[in-house]
Design a protein around this motif. Structure first.
Motif, mmCIF file in Angstrom:
data_model
loop_
_atom_site.group_PDB
_atom_site.id
_atom_site.type_symbol
_atom_site.label_atom_id
_atom_site.label_comp_id
_atom_site.label_asym_id
_atom_site.label_seq_id
_atom_site.Cartn_x
_atom_site.Cartn_y
_atom_site.Cartn_z
ATOM 1 N N ARG A 1 7.150 5.146 3.729
ATOM 2 C CA ARG A 1 6.494 5.643 4.939
ATOM 3 C C ARG A 1 7.540 5.801 6.028
ATOM 4 O O ARG A 1 8.442 4.964 6.152
ATOM 5 N N THR B 1 1.596 6.580 -1.135
ATOM 6 C CA THR B 1 1.010 5.298 -1.492
ATOM 7 C C THR B 1 1.525 4.843 -2.851
ATOM 8 O O THR B 1 2.210 5.589 -3.571
ATOM 9 N N MET C 1 0.820 -1.212 0.000
ATOM 10 C CA MET C 1 0.000 0.000 0.000
ATOM 11 C C MET C 1 0.855 1.264 0.000
ATOM 12 O O MET C 1 0.493 2.264 -0.576
ATOM 13 N N ARG D 1 -7.769 3.749 7.966
ATOM 14 C CA ARG D 1 -7.602 2.711 8.989
ATOM 15 C C ARG D 1 -6.135 2.314 9.118
ATOM 16 O O ARG D 1 -5.622 2.134 10.239
ATOM 17 N N SER D 2 -5.446 2.190 8.001
ATOM 18 C CA SER D 2 -4.035 1.790 8.046
ATOM 19 C C SER D 2 -3.168 2.880 8.666
ATOM 20 O O SER D 2 -2.115 2.597 9.240
ATOM 21 N N MET D 3 -3.612 4.125 8.559
ATOM 22 C CA MET D 3 -2.879 5.249 9.141
ATOM 23 C C MET D 3 -3.227 5.476 10.608
ATOM 24 O O MET D 3 -2.520 6.210 11.309
ATOM 25 N N ALA E 1 -2.567 0.552 -3.131
ATOM 26 C CA ALA E 1 -3.637 1.268 -2.424
ATOM 27 C C ALA E 1 -4.779 1.623 -3.362
ATOM 28 O O ALA E 1 -5.850 2.039 -2.907
ATOM 29 N N GLY F 1 -10.077 2.645 3.886
ATOM 30 C CA GLY F 1 -9.058 1.654 4.227
ATOM 31 C C GLY F 1 -7.713 2.294 4.510
ATOM 32 O O GLY F 1 -6.977 1.861 5.408
ATOM 33 N N LEU F 2 -7.393 3.327 3.745
ATOM 34 C CA LEU F 2 -6.147 4.052 3.968
ATOM 35 C C LEU F 2 -6.154 4.718 5.342
ATOM 36 O O LEU F 2 -5.163 4.659 6.083
#
Length: 229
Positions: free
Chosen positions: A5, A17, A1, A44-46, A21, A41-42
């Motif tokens: 980072r 991304t 994704m 949530r991942s963050m 992603a 979804g992004l």
């Protein structure tokens, strides 16, 4: 994704991304419901609250929007906040992320720096807005974008942009006039006293990144900057 980072300041992260992603833009003909699912979804991942990540309607201008919780989606090419999570979308332009400490906590910025934005000074404008909020030493992270070896332009356009930002002048790998937007961005940041901590890969040369020059029917990846515990 994520193409890249990192934690960039205490309690602050930045990321870019990739195609894993999916497309994150609503203006490229994709199904809006699917785009919103990807954005959720992004978040949530963050570790960002639902609908907490702020996007902008990018228009290749120089407007800088000051973002607070609840601020409407701006028509702008840069956003600055005191911790509100920010996103910028690209597919060859530079996603520029900026961060600094202040007496009131982190000051963040996300900038859409394409050819018009570089030529007209959107990056210095964002830095000045950060400083108006008390930002100290600003650092920059330049995400993936088309490089000077791949960005061919007509000679007249090269002259026009290079007249404003000389560092952008380049020659493509096949010997034609080009523009090196990352070099131009770095020169503007250097003049503003900003350290560049990271520069990403060339979008045209990297299959895991969206590139408008490679495929005009393409999506957009994002540059992200946000605070966390």
């Amino acid at each position: 994704m994520f193409h890249w980072r990192a934690d960039i300041l205490p309690g602050v992260s930045a990321a870019f991304t990739n195609t894993d992603a999916g497309n994150l833009a609503l203006h490229v003909g994709d199904d809006p419901a699917l785009v919103q699912q990807r954005r959720a979804g992004l978040e949530r991942s963050m570790g960002v609250a639902p609908a907490g990540l702020r996007f902008m309607n990018q228009v290749h201008g120089t407007a800088v929007a000051l973002m607070e919780p609840g601020t409407a989606t701006p028509e702008a090419d840069a956003m600055v906040s005191r911790g509100v999570p920010l996103a910028v979308m690209v597919a060859d332009c530079i996603p520029v992320l900026l961060a600094a400490e202040s007496a009131d906590g982190p000051v963040l910025a996300a900038v859409h720096a394409g050819r018009p934005g570089i030529a007209n000074g959107v990056i210095p404008a964002a830095v000045e807005t950060m400083k108006s909020l008390g930002a100290g030493a600003v650092r920059a992270w330049l995400g993936p974008s088309i490089c000077g070896r791949c960005y061919e332009v007509p000679a007249a356009l090269q002259d026009e942009v290079a007249a404003e930002v000389p560092a952008t002048r380049s020659t493509t790998s096949w010997g034609t006039p080009g523009l090196d937007l990352p070099a131009g961005a770095r020169s503007q940041l250097e003049q503003a006293g900003v350290e560049v901590a990271y520069t990403g890969a060339c979008t045209l040369e990297t299959e895991s990144l969206f590139s408008y020059r490679r495929n005009r029917n393409t999506g957009r990846f994002a540059g992200l900057v946000w605070c966390h515990d």
